[in-house]
Each structure stands twice: as structure tokens, then as C-alpha cells.
Design a protein around this motif. Structure first.
Motif, PDB file in Angstrom:
ATOM      1  N   MET A   1       0.855  -1.176   0.000  1.00  0.00           N
ATOM      2  CA  MET A   1       0.000   0.000   0.000  1.00  0.00           C
ATOM      3  C   MET A   1       0.899   1.236   0.000  1.00  0.00           C
ATOM      4  SD  MET A   1      -2.976   0.971   2.796  1.00  0.00           S
ATOM      5  CE  MET A   1      -4.142  -0.249   2.258  1.00  0.00           C
ATOM      6  N   ASP A   2       0.729   2.105  -0.985  1.00  0.00           N
ATOM      7  CA  ASP A   2       1.547   3.315  -1.022  1.00  0.00           C
ATOM      8  C   ASP A   2       0.947   4.383  -0.102  1.00  0.00           C
ATOM      9  OD1 ASP A   2      -0.504   4.713  -2.383  1.00  0.00           O
ATOM     10  OD2 ASP A   2       0.346   4.294  -4.342  1.00  0.00           O
ATOM     11  N   GLU A   3       1.628   5.500   0.042  1.00  0.00           N
ATOM     12  CA  GLU A   3       1.228   6.565   0.974  1.00  0.00           C
ATOM     13  C   GLU A   3      -0.163   7.114   0.671  1.00  0.00           C
ATOM     14  OE1 GLU A   3       1.573   8.845   4.307  1.00  0.00           O
ATOM     15  OE2 GLU A   3       2.974   7.304   3.632  1.00  0.00           O
ATOM     16  N   ALA A   4      -0.496   7.304  -0.597  1.00  0.00           N
ATOM     17  CA  ALA A   4      -1.816   7.835  -0.966  1.00  0.00           C
ATOM     18  C   ALA A   4      -2.928   6.849  -0.590  1.00  0.00           C
ATOM     19  CB  ALA A   4      -1.865   8.132  -2.462  1.00  0.00           C
ATOM     20  N   GLU A   5      -2.700   5.572  -0.835  1.00  0.00           N
ATOM     21  CA  GLU A   5      -3.694   4.552  -0.465  1.00  0.00           C
ATOM     22  C   GLU A   5      -3.867   4.491   1.055  1.00  0.00           C
ATOM     23  OE1 GLU A   5      -3.241   1.211  -3.977  1.00  0.00           O
ATOM     24  OE2 GLU A   5      -1.633   1.390  -2.480  1.00  0.00           O
ATOM     25  N   ARG A   6      -2.765   4.636   1.773  1.00  0.00           N
ATOM     26  CA  ARG A   6      -2.807   4.631   3.237  1.00  0.00           C
ATOM     27  C   ARG A   6      -3.631   5.808   3.748  1.00  0.00           C
ATOM     28  NH1 ARG A   6       1.565   6.494   7.375  1.00  0.00           N
ATOM     29  NH2 ARG A   6       0.821   5.458   9.239  1.00  0.00           N
ATOM     30  N   GLU A   7      -3.391   6.977   3.212  1.00  0.00           N
ATOM     31  CA  GLU A   7      -4.133   8.174   3.630  1.00  0.00           C
ATOM     32  C   GLU A   7      -5.622   8.047   3.311  1.00  0.00           C
ATOM     33  OE1 GLU A   7      -3.012  10.605   5.561  1.00  0.00           O
ATOM     34  OE2 GLU A   7      -1.111   9.509   5.602  1.00  0.00           O
ATOM     35  N   THR A   8      -5.949   7.492   2.158  1.00  0.00           N
ATOM     36  CA  THR A   8      -7.348   7.278   1.776  1.00  0.00           C
ATOM     37  C   THR A   8      -8.019   6.301   2.740  1.00  0.00           C
ATOM     38  OG1 THR A   8      -6.856   7.704  -0.548  1.00  0.00           O
ATOM     39  CG2 THR A   8      -8.873   6.466  -0.075  1.00  0.00           C
ATOM     40  N   PHE A   9      -7.321   5.240   3.077  1.00  0.00           N
ATOM     41  CA  PHE A   9      -7.836   4.246   4.013  1.00  0.00           C
ATOM     42  C   PHE A   9      -8.129   4.890   5.369  1.00  0.00           C
ATOM     43  CE2 PHE A   9      -7.085   1.051   7.326  1.00  0.00           C
ATOM     44  CZ  PHE A   9      -7.930   0.035   6.932  1.00  0.00           C
ATOM     45  N   LEU A  10      -7.192   5.662   5.886  1.00  0.00           N
ATOM     46  CA  LEU A  10      -7.373   6.310   7.191  1.00  0.00           C
ATOM     47  C   LEU A  10      -8.460   7.379   7.153  1.00  0.00           C
ATOM     48  CD1 LEU A  10      -3.656   6.625   8.341  1.00  0.00           C
ATOM     49  CD2 LEU A  10      -5.396   5.041   9.201  1.00  0.00           C
ATOM     50  N   ALA A  11      -8.585   8.075   6.040  1.00  0.00           N
ATOM     51  CA  ALA A  11      -9.603   9.123   5.914  1.00  0.00           C
ATOM     52  C   ALA A  11     -11.013   8.557   6.023  1.00  0.00           C
ATOM     53  CB  ALA A  11      -9.434   9.870   4.594  1.00  0.00           C
ATOM     54  N   ARG A  12     -11.195   7.319   5.609  1.00  0.00           N
ATOM     55  CA  ARG A  12     -12.513   6.674   5.727  1.00  0.00           C
ATOM     56  C   ARG A  12     -12.983   6.633   7.178  1.00  0.00           C
ATOM     57  NH1 ARG A  12     -11.718   1.280   2.301  1.00  0.00           N
ATOM     58  NH2 ARG A  12     -12.315   2.027   0.250  1.00  0.00           N
ATOM     59  N   PHE A  13     -12.054   6.360   8.102  1.00  0.00           N
ATOM     60  CA  PHE A  13     -12.424   6.268   9.511  1.00  0.00           C
ATOM     61  C   PHE A  13     -12.870   7.623  10.049  1.00  0.00           C
ATOM     62  CE2 PHE A  13     -10.185   2.335   9.043  1.00  0.00           C
ATOM     63  CZ  PHE A  13     -10.883   1.484   9.872  1.00  0.00           C
ATOM     64  N   GLU A  14     -12.254   8.682   9.595  1.00  0.00           N
ATOM     65  CA  GLU A  14     -12.648  10.014  10.037  1.00  0.00           C
ATOM     66  C   GLU A  14     -13.941  10.453   9.362  1.00  0.00           C
ATOM     67  OE1 GLU A  14      -9.125  12.275   9.288  1.00  0.00           O
ATOM     68  OE2 GLU A  14      -8.038  11.287  10.909  1.00  0.00           O
ATOM     69  N   ALA A  15     -14.106  10.134   8.096  1.00  0.00           N
ATOM     70  CA  ALA A  15     -15.302  10.538   7.343  1.00  0.00           C
ATOM     71  C   ALA A  15     -16.556   9.822   7.828  1.00  0.00           C
ATOM     72  CB  ALA A  15     -15.101  10.280   5.853  1.00  0.00           C
ATOM     73  N   PHE A  16     -16.400   8.580   8.249  1.00  0.00           N
ATOM     74  CA  PHE A  16     -17.553   7.787   8.672  1.00  0.00           C
ATOM     75  C   PHE A  16     -17.551   7.552  10.174  1.00  0.00           C
ATOM     76  CE2 PHE A  16     -16.863   6.605   4.207  1.00  0.00           C
ATOM     77  CZ  PHE A  16     -18.102   6.942   3.696  1.00  0.00           C
ATOM     78  N   SER A  17     -17.015   8.487  10.930  1.00  0.00           N
ATOM     79  CA  SER A  17     -16.989   8.392  12.385  1.00  0.00           C
ATOM     80  C   SER A  17     -18.402   8.175  12.902  1.00  0.00           C
ATOM     81  CB  SER A  17     -16.396   9.680  12.961  1.00  0.00           C
ATOM     82  OG  SER A  17     -16.346   9.591  14.351  1.00  0.00           O
ATOM     83  N   GLY A  18     -18.555   7.236  13.821  1.00  0.00           N
ATOM     84  CA  GLY A  18     -19.870   6.931  14.373  1.00  0.00           C
ATOM     85  C   GLY A  18     -20.564   5.790  13.666  1.00  0.00           C
ATOM     86  N   ILE A  19     -20.050   5.380  12.524  1.00  0.00           N
ATOM     87  CA  ILE A  19     -20.594   4.249  11.782  1.00  0.00           C
ATOM     88  C   ILE A  19     -19.641   3.080  11.991  1.00  0.00           C
ATOM     89  CG2 ILE A  19     -21.130   3.337   9.485  1.00  0.00           C
ATOM     90  CD1 ILE A  19     -21.743   6.237   8.639  1.00  0.00           C
ATOM     91  N   THR A  20     -20.184   1.930  12.317  1.00  0.00           N
ATOM     92  CA  THR A  20     -19.346   0.768  12.590  1.00  0.00           C
ATOM     93  C   THR A  20     -18.540   0.392  11.361  1.00  0.00           C
ATOM     94  OG1 THR A  20     -20.930  -0.058  14.204  1.00  0.00           O
ATOM     95  CG2 THR A  20     -19.329  -1.643  13.327  1.00  0.00           C
TER      96      THR A  20
END
Length: 158
Positions: A1-20
Motif C-alpha cells: 500500500m503506497d502513501e496515498a492509499e494509506r491516507e485514503t484508508f485512514l480518511a474513511r475512519f474520520e469521514a464515517f466516524s460513528g458508523i461501525t
């Protein structure tokens, strides 16, 4: 996983906070340290195993050296580095004083003194369970205590 893919993956957790959401990551991998998901972005982790490094020539040289010097080669070559990986991984859940979460340590070794003593004092209150029903009950009780505690604080504030 390159840096951009890693950042996209982590951004999902912040964008969907409160959703399991559930993610499976490897202990010692790029997501077990150096990430910062605060608040309710990451409220739990399941750590499987005590993180022992792979057996190899360098580790065995280290083990032999410390066995000869202090009769504790396995601790220095394997156990301590493994538990450091565990601590790094569980540290992803609690990043500051406002964070709250639950961590499951899955391995019989965690119930043994020789491994438990390597955990910080604030983690010495481990609860040992044996079945998935016990895990579910303990997790529900934990979150209910937290809800009751926050409700009490809110009531006092009013």
C-alpha cells in the motif's frame, strides 16, 4: 500500500466516524503505529498473539548473548520486542485523555504473569474471558458503564 492509499484508508475512519467499521491490520505493520484516529474514529482493537518476532539468525545471536550474560535471552530477543509491538498496537485506540475504547488481547500468554508484567500499570486490570458470550457481555457492560458515567456528568453540568 503506497502513501496515498494509506491516507485514503485512514480518511474513511474520520469521514464515517460513528458508523461501525472494521479493518484488519497486521501487528507491526504500517497501521499498528504512527496513526492517530482520535475520538470515536477507532474505539477498539483485537490483538491476536504476543507479537513474537520471527526466529532468525540475528535474534538467535541476541538470545545466545543474553542467555550467557543474564540467562534471559528469550526475553531480550523475542518476548520484549513482541510485547512492544502489542503496546504499539493497543496504543492506537487511546490517543489522548478524551479517547475511550476497548482492546481484546487474544492469546493464552496474556493471562500468564511473565507477559502481564510487561503491560503498563493502567492495563493491569485485564478481564479474562473464555467464550464469545463472555466477550460480548463484558463489552456491553463496559460501554454501559461509560454511558452511565457520561450521563451522570451531563446531569451534574445542568
Amino acid at each position: 500500500m503506497d502513501e496515498a492509499e494509506r491516507e485514503t484508508f485512514l480518511a474513511r475512519f474520520e469521514a464515517f466516524s460513528g458508523i461501525t467499521q472494521v479493518a484488519f491490520c497486521v501487528m507491526g505493520g504500517i497501521f499498528s503505529e504512527g496513526i492517530d484516529l482520535k475520538g470515536d474514529c477507532l474505539i477498539g482493537a483485537v490483538i491476536v498473539g504476543v507479537g513474537l518476532p520471527q526466529v532468525g539468525m540475528e535474534r538467535n545471536i541476541l538470545k545466545t548473548y543474553y542467555d550467557e550474560k543474564m540467562n534471559c535471552g528469550f526475553d531480550y530477543a523475542y518476548k520484549n520486542p513482541g510485547m512492544n509491538k502489542v503496546l504499539q498496537s493497543l496504543g492506537r485506540v487511546i490517543r489522548d485523555e478524551g479517547d475511550l475504547g476497548i482492546v481484546l488481547l487474544i492469546d493464552e500468554c496474556f493471562s500468564r504473569y511473565e507477559y502481564r508484567r510487561l503491560l503498563p500499570s493502567h492495563l493491569q486490570h485485564l478481564i479474562t474471558v473464555s467464550t464469545h458470550d463472555e466477550v460480548k457481555a463484558q463489552a456491553q457492560a463496559f460501554w454501559q458503564r461509560e454511558k452511565n458515567s457520561r450521563d451522570a456528568i451531563d446531569k451534574k453540568a445542568k
